[in-house]
Design an enzyme around this catalytic site. Structure first.
Site, PDB file in Angstrom:
ATOM      1  N   TRP A 124      10.704 -20.607  18.908  1.00  0.00           N
ATOM      2  CA  TRP A 124      11.691 -19.584  19.234  1.00  0.00           C
ATOM      3  C   TRP A 124      11.323 -18.985  20.592  1.00  0.00           C
ATOM      4  O   TRP A 124      10.164 -18.610  20.805  1.00  0.00           O
ATOM      5  CB  TRP A 124      11.733 -18.459  18.186  1.00  0.00           C
ATOM      6  CG  TRP A 124      12.641 -17.372  18.657  1.00  0.00           C
ATOM      7  CD1 TRP A 124      14.002 -17.385  18.651  1.00  0.00           C
ATOM      8  CD2 TRP A 124      12.247 -16.124  19.274  1.00  0.00           C
ATOM      9  NE1 TRP A 124      14.486 -16.233  19.235  1.00  0.00           N
ATOM     10  CE2 TRP A 124      13.442 -15.454  19.615  1.00  0.00           C
ATOM     11  CE3 TRP A 124      11.027 -15.522  19.558  1.00  0.00           C
ATOM     12  CZ2 TRP A 124      13.434 -14.205  20.233  1.00  0.00           C
ATOM     13  CZ3 TRP A 124      11.015 -14.288  20.184  1.00  0.00           C
ATOM     14  CH2 TRP A 124      12.214 -13.630  20.507  1.00  0.00           C
TER      15      TRP A 124
ATOM     16  N   GLU B   9      14.702 -22.538  16.520  1.00  0.00           N
ATOM     17  CA  GLU B   9      15.322 -21.309  16.011  1.00  0.00           C
ATOM     18  C   GLU B   9      16.183 -20.635  17.069  1.00  0.00           C
ATOM     19  O   GLU B   9      15.691 -20.195  18.101  1.00  0.00           O
ATOM     20  CB  GLU B   9      14.207 -20.350  15.549  1.00  0.00           C
ATOM     21  CG  GLU B   9      14.710 -19.015  15.029  1.00  0.00           C
ATOM     22  CD  GLU B   9      13.581 -18.086  14.593  1.00  0.00           C
ATOM     23  OE1 GLU B   9      12.393 -18.405  14.827  1.00  0.00           O
ATOM     24  OE2 GLU B   9      13.888 -17.019  14.025  1.00  0.00           O
TER      25      GLU B   9
ATOM     26  N   LYS C 157      19.262 -17.692  18.243  1.00  0.00           N
ATOM     27  CA  LYS C 157      19.402 -16.245  18.097  1.00  0.00           C
ATOM     28  C   LYS C 157      20.773 -15.821  18.593  1.00  0.00           C
ATOM     29  O   LYS C 157      21.328 -16.426  19.510  1.00  0.00           O
ATOM     30  CB  LYS C 157      18.291 -15.570  18.905  1.00  0.00           C
ATOM     31  CG  LYS C 157      18.245 -14.070  18.760  1.00  0.00           C
ATOM     32  CD  LYS C 157      16.825 -13.557  18.640  1.00  0.00           C
ATOM     33  CE  LYS C 157      16.830 -12.034  18.681  1.00  0.00           C
ATOM     34  NZ  LYS C 157      15.780 -11.429  17.910  1.00  0.00           N
TER      35      LYS C 157
ATOM     36  N   ASP D  59      17.397 -18.178  10.960  1.00  0.00           N
ATOM     37  CA  ASP D  59      16.824 -16.866  10.658  1.00  0.00           C
ATOM     38  C   ASP D  59      17.972 -15.968  10.191  1.00  0.00           C
ATOM     39  O   ASP D  59      18.962 -15.785  10.915  1.00  0.00           O
ATOM     40  CB  ASP D  59      16.152 -16.295  11.916  1.00  0.00           C
ATOM     41  CG  ASP D  59      15.467 -14.957  11.643  1.00  0.00           C
ATOM     42  OD1 ASP D  59      16.113 -14.058  11.059  1.00  0.00           O
ATOM     43  OD2 ASP D  59      14.292 -14.794  12.026  1.00  0.00           O
TER      44      ASP D  59
ATOM     45  N   HIS E 202      19.635 -13.394  12.508  1.00  0.00           N
ATOM     46  CA  HIS E 202      20.126 -13.756  13.837  1.00  0.00           C
ATOM     47  C   HIS E 202      21.622 -14.040  13.905  1.00  0.00           C
ATOM     48  O   HIS E 202      22.079 -14.733  14.792  1.00  0.00           O
ATOM     49  CB  HIS E 202      19.371 -14.972  14.366  1.00  0.00           C
ATOM     50  CG  HIS E 202      17.922 -14.690  14.617  1.00  0.00           C
ATOM     51  ND1 HIS E 202      17.086 -15.570  15.244  1.00  0.00           N
ATOM     52  CD2 HIS E 202      17.172 -13.594  14.346  1.00  0.00           C
ATOM     53  CE1 HIS E 202      15.869 -15.050  15.334  1.00  0.00           C
ATOM     54  NE2 HIS E 202      15.901 -13.858  14.783  1.00  0.00           N
TER      55      HIS E 202
ATOM     56  N   HIS F 205      14.068 -18.650   8.159  1.00  0.00           N
ATOM     57  CA  HIS F 205      13.317 -17.410   8.333  1.00  0.00           C
ATOM     58  C   HIS F 205      14.052 -16.375   7.498  1.00  0.00           C
ATOM     59  O   HIS F 205      15.089 -15.859   7.902  1.00  0.00           O
ATOM     60  CB  HIS F 205      13.266 -16.993   9.811  1.00  0.00           C
ATOM     61  CG  HIS F 205      12.085 -17.558  10.523  1.00  0.00           C
ATOM     62  ND1 HIS F 205      11.709 -17.170  11.784  1.00  0.00           N
ATOM     63  CD2 HIS F 205      11.161 -18.453  10.108  1.00  0.00           C
ATOM     64  CE1 HIS F 205      10.611 -17.826  12.130  1.00  0.00           C
ATOM     65  NE2 HIS F 205      10.262 -18.614  11.135  1.00  0.00           N
TER      66      HIS F 205
ATOM     67  N   ASP G 254      19.272  -7.166  14.081  1.00  0.00           N
ATOM     68  CA  ASP G 254      18.160  -8.030  13.678  1.00  0.00           C
ATOM     69  C   ASP G 254      16.898  -7.189  13.517  1.00  0.00           C
ATOM     70  O   ASP G 254      15.962  -7.293  14.289  1.00  0.00           O
ATOM     71  CB  ASP G 254      17.976  -9.117  14.752  1.00  0.00           C
ATOM     72  CG  ASP G 254      16.885 -10.099  14.398  1.00  0.00           C
ATOM     73  OD1 ASP G 254      16.528 -10.172  13.211  1.00  0.00           O
ATOM     74  OD2 ASP G 254      16.403 -10.792  15.313  1.00  0.00           O
TER      75      ASP G 254
ATOM     76  N   ASP H  80      14.646  -6.987  11.039  1.00  0.00           N
ATOM     77  CA  ASP H  80      13.483  -7.546  10.355  1.00  0.00           C
ATOM     78  C   ASP H  80      12.938  -6.647   9.249  1.00  0.00           C
ATOM     79  O   ASP H  80      11.727  -6.479   9.105  1.00  0.00           O
ATOM     80  CB  ASP H  80      12.387  -7.907  11.372  1.00  0.00           C
ATOM     81  CG  ASP H  80      12.815  -9.048  12.285  1.00  0.00           C
ATOM     82  OD1 ASP H  80      13.029 -10.153  11.766  1.00  0.00           O
ATOM     83  OD2 ASP H  80      12.961  -8.822  13.503  1.00  0.00           O
TER      84      ASP H  80
ATOM     85  N   ASP I 295      10.200 -13.996   7.498  1.00  0.00           N
ATOM     86  CA  ASP I 295      10.049 -13.407   8.830  1.00  0.00           C
ATOM     87  C   ASP I 295      10.551 -11.971   8.810  1.00  0.00           C
ATOM     88  O   ASP I 295      11.726 -11.719   9.034  1.00  0.00           O
ATOM     89  CB  ASP I 295      10.823 -14.242   9.864  1.00  0.00           C
ATOM     90  CG  ASP I 295      10.617 -13.729  11.287  1.00  0.00           C
ATOM     91  OD1 ASP I 295       9.694 -12.918  11.501  1.00  0.00           O
ATOM     92  OD2 ASP I 295      11.378 -14.146  12.189  1.00  0.00           O
TER      93      ASP I 295
HETATM   94  C1  RNT Z   1      12.502 -13.466  16.748  1.00  0.00           C
HETATM   95  C2  RNT Z   1      12.364 -14.618  15.814  1.00  0.00           C
HETATM   96  C3  RNT Z   1      10.958 -15.117  15.612  1.00  0.00           C
HETATM   97  C4  RNT Z   1       9.938 -14.018  15.413  1.00  0.00           C
HETATM   98  C5  RNT Z   1       8.563 -14.518  14.983  1.00  0.00           C
HETATM   99  C6  RNT Z   1       7.515 -13.472  15.101  1.00  0.00           C
HETATM  100  O1  RNT Z   1      13.764 -12.971  16.797  1.00  0.00           O
HETATM  101  O2  RNT Z   1      12.946 -14.310  14.588  1.00  0.00           O
HETATM  102  O3  RNT Z   1      10.940 -16.009  14.542  1.00  0.00           O
HETATM  103  O4  RNT Z   1      10.361 -13.059  14.507  1.00  0.00           O
HETATM  104  O5  RNT Z   1       8.254 -15.657  15.670  1.00  0.00           O
HETATM  105 ZN    ZN Z   2      12.617 -15.710  12.979  1.00  0.00          ZN
END
Ligand code: RNT
Ligand code: ZN
Length: 418
Positions: free
Chosen positions: A185, A226, A228, A259, A262, A286, A294, A296, A326
């Protein structure tokens, strides 16, 4: 307590059997699903190479809960503690910044031996290791660009890093006897609308092609890419978008990483899996929980998670999917965060499995949409919790709320003494 759990399970087993669900089979199936637990919840993504470097690339951790891990032993002990409270055998995802080196090293100098610490630990724990190159929180992230940078020196630095991350992932695979997924990523993008959206993407293709040139046995490692939607500071254009990486993964026979944070908040992430898998090699997930963006957040048993795990189960995609986590939250105990998020993901899988899937598919093909709706609704109040408790008992981990006591003791004896 154990007696009540056993009795509840026996009753649940009968209830599910009445609708054609074999809970013994489900427990055996759930046991086989490895989740890839991320190391970075334990130390707020600081790592050990440049622990004082501020986080860049559009990701951030909120909170300052005491006891953050700052050494390899602290992080691995914390992970071991979390693993002891999560049923089943799993994998752990590392980032390049978690290298344990004798002397200071930069990202373009790392070698497999810098990860011997983690391989030894993984062998002791009986877990596999997945890998991530670290393409952020570093001065060579110049003007927001890494592999797609117009500056050759910048690109070359990150290409070298990418190559080295592959050698490390290959070493994980060789040493641990299970495939190490190496996730890529990168944060490259623009805050405002760019004129040229194509050339950065062409540069990214060239850089990635250079990174993956050297062949490695796929039983040891495979790359995953990955995308975004946007990030803070790159709101208008992300070089590595989803479509970009879906096409890259398809044409290079690699994995596509999805993810959950994203995408646009109203997009149904679970609906993307079966749109890719008929064409592609497989998926890396993820699992995350976006709140308004986003963000997390720690994964919980919400509709989005249930839908994602249900899709994998119903469409029989578990064999082609690596389920990684993640999320990062430093407002709560970090070990509890791991346990809550991982157990929630397993619960969602279990809910997906505790359904008469074959029958539901028949009902659907016969266009009996009434029975389809009735069954899926009634299933929601079936005694899934009793089966989950039994799963915990069989895996020798605490049932229900019991595990928090262990985390609290660990917090008092270990975390607060740091
Ligand atoms: C960032 C991505 C990535 C990170 C990790 C820490 O937007 O989701 O995967 O969260 O690599
Ligand atoms: Zn991620």
């Amino acid at each position: 307590m154990t007696k009540q759990i056993e009795e509840s399970y026996q009753l649940a087993k009968q209830r599910y059997a009445e609708i054609g669900v074999d809970t013994e089979q489900v427990l055996a199936d759930l046991e086989k699903v490895k989740l890839s637990i991320h190391s970075w919840q334990g130390d707020d993504i600081h790592g050990f190479l440049f622990p004082n470097q501020e986080l860049t690339g559009g990701i951030g951790v909120s909170g300052n809960y005491p006891g953050v891990a700052t050494t390899p032993d602290q992080l691995s002990n914390d992970l071991s503690k979390a693993l002891s409270l999560i049923p089943g055998k799993h994998k752990v995802q590392l980032h390049a910044i978690y290298a344990v080196t004798d002397q200071p090293k930069d990202l373009d100098q790392l070698e497999p031996s810098d990860f011997k610490y983690w391989v030894d630990w993984a062998k002791k724990e009986g877990v596999g290791l997945d890998m991530n190159g670290t393409f952020f929180s570093h001065p060579m992230l110049k003007d927001g660009f890494t592999l797609a940078s117009p500056d050759k020196e910048v690109r070359d630095f990150w290409i070298e890093h990418g190559k080295r991350s592959r050698a490390i992932a290959n070493y994980f695979g060789e040493e641990l006897g299970q495939q190490s997924v190496n996730n890529f990523w990168i944060p490259d993008g623009y805050k405002d609308n760019p004129i040229d959206k194509l050339t950065p993407r062409l540069r990214l293709i060239d850089s990635l092609d250079e990174i993956i040139k050297q062949p490695y046995a796929e039983k040891n490692t495979i790359e995953a890419f990955e995308g975004k939607l946007f990030g803070t500071g790159v709101e208008s254009y992300t070089v590595g978008s989803h479509e970009f990486y879906a096409n890259y993964a398809l044409t290079r026979e690699k994995l596509w990483t999805i993810d959950a944070g994203h995408f646009h908040p109203t997009e149904d992430v679970s609906d993307k899996f079966s749109a890719f898998t008929p064409f592609g090699k497989g998926l890396m997930l993820h699992v995350s929980r976006p709140v308004r963006w986003d963000s997390d957040h720690v994964v919980i048993l919400d509709d989005a998670l249930i839908r994602m795990m249900r899709s994998l189960v119903r469409d029989d995609l578990l064999g082609q999917t690596n389920i990684g986590l993640d999320f990062f939250d430093a407002t709560i105990n970090r070990i509890a965060a791991w346990v809550i998020g991982t157990r929630a993901t397993q619960k969602a899988l279990l809910m997906g499995m505790l359904a008469p899937i074959k029958h539901l598919k028949e009902v659907e093909i016969n266009h009996d949409l009434t029975e389809r709706l009735m069954l899926t609704e009634e299933l929601k109040s079936y005694p899934f919790g009793a089966v989950w408790d039994e799963f915990c008992v069989r895996n020798n981990v605490p049932v229900g709320t019991e595990w928090l006591k262990e985390v609290q003791t660990y917090e008092k004896d270990v975390l607060l003494k740091r």
